[in-house]
Design an enzyme around this catalytic site. Structure first.
Site, PDB file in Angstrom:
ATOM      1  N   GLY A   1      36.198 -22.726 -34.468  1.00 29.87           N
ATOM      2  CA  GLY A   1      37.539 -23.113 -34.016  1.00 29.87           C
ATOM      3  C   GLY A   1      38.654 -22.678 -34.950  1.00 29.87           C
TER       4      GLY A   1
ATOM      5  N   GLU B   1      25.900 -21.594 -37.052  1.00 27.23           N
ATOM      6  CA  GLU B   1      27.334 -21.760 -36.850  1.00 27.23           C
ATOM      7  C   GLU B   1      27.983 -22.151 -38.173  1.00 27.23           C
ATOM      8  OE1 GLU B   1      28.308 -22.574 -32.492  1.00 27.23           O
ATOM      9  OE2 GLU B   1      27.837 -24.513 -33.330  1.00 27.23           O
TER      10      GLU B   1
ATOM     11  N   GLU C   1      30.075 -30.632 -35.305  1.00 32.00           N
ATOM     12  CA  GLU C   1      31.011 -31.721 -35.004  1.00 32.00           C
ATOM     13  C   GLU C   1      30.275 -33.062 -34.903  1.00 32.00           C
ATOM     14  OE1 GLU C   1      32.773 -29.654 -31.694  1.00 32.00           O
ATOM     15  OE2 GLU C   1      33.554 -28.212 -33.141  1.00 32.00           O
TER      16      GLU C   1
ATOM     17  N   HIS D   1      25.092 -30.213 -33.520  1.00 32.32           N
ATOM     18  CA  HIS D   1      26.322 -29.438 -33.663  1.00 32.32           C
ATOM     19  C   HIS D   1      27.098 -29.959 -34.880  1.00 32.32           C
ATOM     20  CE1 HIS D   1      30.292 -27.801 -32.931  1.00 32.32           C
ATOM     21  NE2 HIS D   1      29.673 -26.872 -32.247  1.00 32.32           N
TER      22      HIS D   1
ATOM     23  N   ASN E   1      29.721 -23.638 -25.136  1.00 24.59           N
ATOM     24  CA  ASN E   1      29.834 -25.060 -25.456  1.00 24.59           C
ATOM     25  C   ASN E   1      31.256 -25.495 -25.104  1.00 24.59           C
ATOM     26  OD1 ASN E   1      29.983 -27.581 -26.579  1.00 24.59           O
ATOM     27  ND2 ASN E   1      29.648 -26.920 -28.701  1.00 24.59           N
TER      28      ASN E   1
ATOM     29  N   SER F   1      34.115 -18.791 -33.538  1.00 23.37           N
ATOM     30  CA  SER F   1      35.241 -17.897 -33.218  1.00 23.37           C
ATOM     31  C   SER F   1      34.828 -16.590 -32.536  1.00 23.37           C
ATOM     32  CB  SER F   1      36.065 -17.605 -34.481  1.00 23.37           C
ATOM     33  OG  SER F   1      36.660 -18.801 -34.950  1.00 23.37           O
TER      34      SER F   1
ATOM     35  N   LYS G   1      32.479 -28.352 -25.216  1.00 19.89           N
ATOM     36  CA  LYS G   1      32.936 -29.490 -26.026  1.00 19.89           C
ATOM     37  C   LYS G   1      33.594 -30.543 -25.111  1.00 19.89           C
ATOM     38  CE  LYS G   1      33.088 -26.444 -29.959  1.00 19.89           C
ATOM     39  NZ  LYS G   1      33.610 -26.090 -31.268  1.00 19.89           N
TER      40      LYS G   1
HETATM   41  P1  13P Z   1      34.521 -21.688 -31.329  1.00 19.51           P
HETATM   42  O1  13P Z   1      33.907 -20.525 -30.587  1.00 19.51           O
HETATM   43  O2  13P Z   1      35.665 -22.306 -30.641  1.00 19.51           O
HETATM   44  O3  13P Z   1      34.803 -21.320 -32.760  1.00 19.51           O
HETATM   45  O4  13P Z   1      33.379 -22.837 -31.393  1.00 19.51           O
HETATM   46  C1  13P Z   1      32.105 -22.506 -31.769  1.00 19.51           C
HETATM   47  C2  13P Z   1      31.204 -23.642 -31.520  1.00 19.51           C
HETATM   48  O5  13P Z   1      31.332 -24.684 -32.138  1.00 19.51           O
HETATM   49  C3  13P Z   1      30.168 -23.496 -30.497  1.00 19.51           C
HETATM   50  O6  13P Z   1      29.246 -24.551 -30.528  1.00 19.51           O
END
Ligand code: 13P
Length: 252
Positions: free
Chosen positions: A174, A168, A98, A96, A8, A210, A10
């Protein structure tokens, strides 16, 4: 069993970064992809066509990070699923954390998005996961159950079979704080049992949060974990290829 390594991106990656990513990915991967590891990268809307062009004639699939549940109309700034269909994009992330947190997408809206995605033959990755507060107050399973029950409420078992779930935990996204294999396996088992009991389905469940080449082995080796949805470590082609190589050790 098949494994999945999904990236992803982002709100990252410009055209020149994608070219460089591709070179590094295929250099690191040496022997190319195996059909038993499915690789998809979810790129920003404006770069879907660019990425599709760059990855044409490869086994790297391209997906979108979101879509709206209406097909057309007065929804300024939204992206219709038909726009994605029009450019040949069939993979999409729905829900997601976010999107849930920053853009206030709730269970009700996500259930409509999933319904529309299935209706139009998308392969949705439906994200669920608890916050740190929810975990620390012992509510992880309650939250996962609510997100699943509400998100899937407009779908029947045959339709649910077409979905991939991504677990997740919000506190791991993150933050560099990856879930331990025990925490991830326990949540995955809960999701697997819930889906089995309520809908009689057995679908892939990816872990996200992560993931890095250093910690992926201990996660993906478990049969409950069908692969990863990777944020930060998917931004470099070589580190992402390392994740694919790790997953290749656990296909059967
Ligand atoms: P990270 O791997 O940066 O923690 O992000 C995970 C994520 O949100 C994947 O959709």
């Amino acid at each position: 069993m098949k494994k999945f390594v999904f990236g992803n991106w982002k709100m990252n990656m410009l055209r020149r970064d994608i070219e460089e990513w591709k070179d590094k990915f295929f250099t690191e991967l040496e022997k190319g992809l195996n059909e038993k590891v499915s690789v998809c990268i979810f790129v920003p809307f404006t770069h879907l066509i660019i990425a599709k062009e760059i990855f044409k004639n490869t086994d790297v699939e391209i997906g979108a990070q979101n879509m709206f549940f209406e097909e057309k109309g007065a929804f300024t700034g939204e992206i219709s699923p038909l726009h994605l269909v029009d450019i040949g994009v069939k993979n999409v992330i729905i829900g997601h954390s976010e999107r849930r947190k920053i853009f206030k997408e709730d269970d009700e809206m996500l259930s409509k998005k999933l319904k529309k995605a299935i209706e139009l033959s998308f392969k949705p990755v439906f994200c669920i996961g608890e916050t740190l507060d929810e975990r620390e107050s012992g509510k992880t399973e309650e939250v996962l159950e609510r997100q699943l029950r509400e998100g899937l409420k407009l779908l029947n078992s045959e339709e649910i079979k077409k979905i991939i779930i991504a677990y997740e935990p919000v506190w791991a996204i993150g933050t560099g704080r990856v879930a331990t294999p025990e925490q991830a396996v326990s949540a995955h088992r809960f999701i697997i049992e819930f889906l089995n009991k309520n809908y009689d389905v057995n679908i892939p469940i990816l872990y996200g949060g992560s993931i890095k080449p250093e910690n992926f082995d201990s996660l993906v080796k478990n049969p409950e974990i069908s692969g990863g949805l990777v944020g930060g470590a998917s931004l470099k082609g070589d580190s992402f290829a390392k994740l694919v190589k790790i997953a290749l050790n656990y296909i059967s």
